[in-house]
Design a protein around this motif. Structure first.
Motif, PDB file in Angstrom:
ATOM      1  N   UNK A 142      45.065 -18.843 -65.219  1.00 49.52           N
ATOM      2  CA  UNK A 142      46.365 -18.210 -65.010  1.00 49.52           C
ATOM      3  C   UNK A 142      47.425 -19.231 -64.584  1.00 49.52           C
ATOM      4  N   UNK A 143      48.632 -18.978 -65.040  1.00 50.25           N
ATOM      5  CA  UNK A 143      49.789 -19.759 -64.593  1.00 50.25           C
ATOM      6  C   UNK A 143      50.626 -18.792 -63.770  1.00 50.25           C
ATOM      7  N   UNK A 144      50.802 -19.108 -62.492  1.00 51.28           N
ATOM      8  CA  UNK A 144      51.420 -18.141 -61.580  1.00 51.28           C
ATOM      9  C   UNK A 144      52.532 -18.785 -60.755  1.00 51.28           C
ATOM     10  N   UNK A 145      53.333 -17.925 -60.170  1.00 56.43           N
ATOM     11  CA  UNK A 145      54.344 -18.384 -59.211  1.00 56.43           C
ATOM     12  C   UNK A 145      53.851 -18.030 -57.823  1.00 56.43           C
ATOM     13  N   UNK A 146      54.165 -18.891 -56.832  1.00 52.36           N
ATOM     14  CA  UNK A 146      53.764 -18.598 -55.455  1.00 52.36           C
ATOM     15  C   UNK A 146      54.674 -17.577 -54.833  1.00 52.36           C
ATOM     16  N   UNK A 147      54.284 -16.927 -53.742  1.00 48.50           N
ATOM     17  CA  UNK A 147      52.933 -17.000 -53.175  1.00 48.50           C
ATOM     18  C   UNK A 147      51.909 -16.322 -54.101  1.00 48.50           C
ATOM     19  N   UNK A 148      50.675 -16.835 -54.057  1.00 46.65           N
ATOM     20  CA  UNK A 148      49.628 -16.355 -54.955  1.00 46.65           C
ATOM     21  C   UNK A 148      48.780 -15.298 -54.245  1.00 46.65           C
ATOM     22  N   UNK A 149      48.766 -14.097 -54.813  1.00 45.88           N
ATOM     23  CA  UNK A 149      47.943 -13.034 -54.244  1.00 45.88           C
ATOM     24  C   UNK A 149      46.536 -13.162 -54.820  1.00 45.88           C
ATOM     25  N   UNK A 150      45.543 -13.297 -53.944  1.00 47.06           N
ATOM     26  CA  UNK A 150      44.151 -13.455 -54.383  1.00 47.06           C
ATOM     27  C   UNK A 150      43.380 -12.220 -53.937  1.00 47.06           C
ATOM     28  N   UNK A 151      42.721 -11.548 -54.902  1.00 41.24           N
ATOM     29  CA  UNK A 151      41.935 -10.345 -54.599  1.00 41.24           C
ATOM     30  C   UNK A 151      40.452 -10.645 -54.773  1.00 41.24           C
ATOM     31  N   UNK A 152      39.675 -10.255 -53.773  1.00 36.74           N
ATOM     32  CA  UNK A 152      38.246 -10.573 -53.738  1.00 36.74           C
ATOM     33  C   UNK A 152      37.423  -9.395 -54.265  1.00 36.74           C
ATOM     34  N   UNK A 153      36.442  -9.681 -55.104  1.00 38.17           N
ATOM     35  CA  UNK A 153      35.563  -8.644 -55.640  1.00 38.17           C
ATOM     36  C   UNK A 153      34.138  -8.847 -55.157  1.00 38.17           C
ATOM     37  N   UNK A 154      33.466  -7.743 -54.810  1.00 40.38           N
ATOM     38  CA  UNK A 154      32.104  -7.817 -54.261  1.00 40.38           C
ATOM     39  C   UNK A 154      31.308  -6.594 -54.702  1.00 40.38           C
ATOM     40  N   UNK A 155      30.075  -6.813 -55.136  1.00 36.86           N
ATOM     41  CA  UNK A 155      29.153  -5.720 -55.457  1.00 36.86           C
ATOM     42  C   UNK A 155      27.809  -5.977 -54.803  1.00 36.86           C
ATOM     43  N   UNK A 156      27.195  -4.941 -54.273  1.00 37.45           N
ATOM     44  CA  UNK A 156      25.826  -5.050 -53.764  1.00 37.45           C
ATOM     45  C   UNK A 156      25.720  -5.382 -52.285  1.00 37.45           C
ATOM     46  N   UNK A 157      26.857  -5.668 -51.648  1.00 33.31           N
ATOM     47  CA  UNK A 157      26.896  -5.916 -50.208  1.00 33.31           C
ATOM     48  C   UNK A 157      28.167  -5.266 -49.676  1.00 33.31           C
ATOM     49  N   UNK A 158      28.227  -5.074 -48.364  1.00 34.41           N
ATOM     50  CA  UNK A 158      29.415  -4.504 -47.750  1.00 34.41           C
ATOM     51  C   UNK A 158      30.184  -5.563 -46.979  1.00 34.41           C
ATOM     52  N   UNK A 159      31.437  -5.235 -46.676  1.00 33.67           N
ATOM     53  CA  UNK A 159      32.267  -6.135 -45.880  1.00 33.67           C
ATOM     54  C   UNK A 159      32.298  -5.626 -44.442  1.00 33.67           C
ATOM     55  N   UNK A 160      32.076  -6.532 -43.488  1.00 33.26           N
ATOM     56  CA  UNK A 160      32.150  -6.187 -42.066  1.00 33.26           C
ATOM     57  C   UNK A 160      32.792  -7.356 -41.334  1.00 33.26           C
ATOM     58  N   UNK A 161      33.478  -7.097 -40.227  1.00 35.13           N
ATOM     59  CA  UNK A 161      34.104  -8.198 -39.494  1.00 35.13           C
ATOM     60  C   UNK A 161      33.072  -9.225 -39.030  1.00 35.13           C
ATOM     61  N   UNK A 162      33.513 -10.478 -38.898  1.00 34.05           N
ATOM     62  CA  UNK A 162      32.664 -11.540 -38.362  1.00 34.05           C
ATOM     63  C   UNK A 162      32.201 -11.137 -36.970  1.00 34.05           C
ATOM     64  N   UNK A 163      30.990 -11.529 -36.624  1.00 34.71           N
ATOM     65  CA  UNK A 163      30.474 -11.241 -35.293  1.00 34.71           C
ATOM     66  C   UNK A 163      29.822  -9.879 -35.176  1.00 34.71           C
ATOM     67  N   UNK A 164      29.829  -9.093 -36.264  1.00 33.65           N
ATOM     68  CA  UNK A 164      29.163  -7.781 -36.228  1.00 33.65           C
ATOM     69  C   UNK A 164      27.689  -7.971 -35.899  1.00 33.65           C
ATOM     70  N   UNK A 165      27.118  -6.997 -35.212  1.00 28.21           N
ATOM     71  CA  UNK A 165      25.693  -7.091 -34.861  1.00 28.21           C
ATOM     72  C   UNK A 165      24.990  -5.786 -35.223  1.00 28.21           C
ATOM     73  N   UNK A 166      23.681  -5.811 -35.177  1.00 23.33           N
ATOM     74  CA  UNK A 166      22.872  -4.612 -35.391  1.00 23.33           C
ATOM     75  C   UNK A 166      23.087  -4.000 -36.759  1.00 23.33           C
TER      76      UNK A 166
END
Ligand SMILES: [Cu+2]
Length: 157
Positions: A56-80
């Motif tokens: 891609x050729x883009x102009x800043x600021x660059x919006x970056x979107x993250x894709x994930x399958x098979x795992x969940x997102x949780x804040x750093x430091x999560x336990x249990x």
């Protein structure tokens, strides 16, 4: 006690201290060789950059979107239970893959999204850039096996 005896005792204390230091170093080296605990992840989990797309050729600021399958997102430091089957995103900006058996570096080229963010906006200098995601557990250590996205090459105008 004669000066000679005193100096002999002092010398043997130094030797003992050196021996102890050597033993401690050996123990540390062994722990290091055994590695830090790694979090397993499903074999079919996937990590990818949704946008921008490769080339891609883009102009800043660059919006970056993250894709994930098979795992969940949780804040750093999560336990249990909150940490099970989860982790958080890390974006490499113009950086080679760091070591995968220890916490990821944290600097301008290794950005942690420890609040559980799934996108960001980057201010990038005009020119060519490479973006790559690495997913890691609550302690910032990549899963076993590591979950890494394909790199995305972009040009910022
Ligand atoms: Cu992190």
């Amino acid at each position: 006690m004669s000066a000679t005896v005193r100096s002999r005792i002092a010398r043997s204390r130094i030797v003992n201290a050196r021996l102890l230091a050597a033993l401690v170093l050996a123990a540390v080296a062994q722990v290091h060789a055994a590695g830090l605990p790694r979090t397993p992840r499903p074999a079919d989990a996937e990590l990818y950059i949704i946008s921008p797309v490769d080339g891609a050729v883009v102009r800043g600021p660059v919006r970056v979107q993250f894709g994930l399958r098979g795992l969940g997102v949780a804040p750093a430091g999560s336990t249990g239970a909150a940490a099970e089957g989860t982790g958080h995103h890390h974006l490499l900006v113009d950086a080679p893959l760091p070591a995968m058996d220890q916490p990821l570096p944290k600097d301008a080229q290794h950005i942690h999204f420890g609040k559980g963010q799934t996108e960001t906006e980057l201010e990038l200098a005009p020119g060519k850039h490479t973006l790559q995601l690495v997913f890691a557990d609550a302690n910032h250590i990549p899963h076993a096996p590591p979950l890494v996205s394909k790199p995305v090459h972009i040009t910022v105008r």
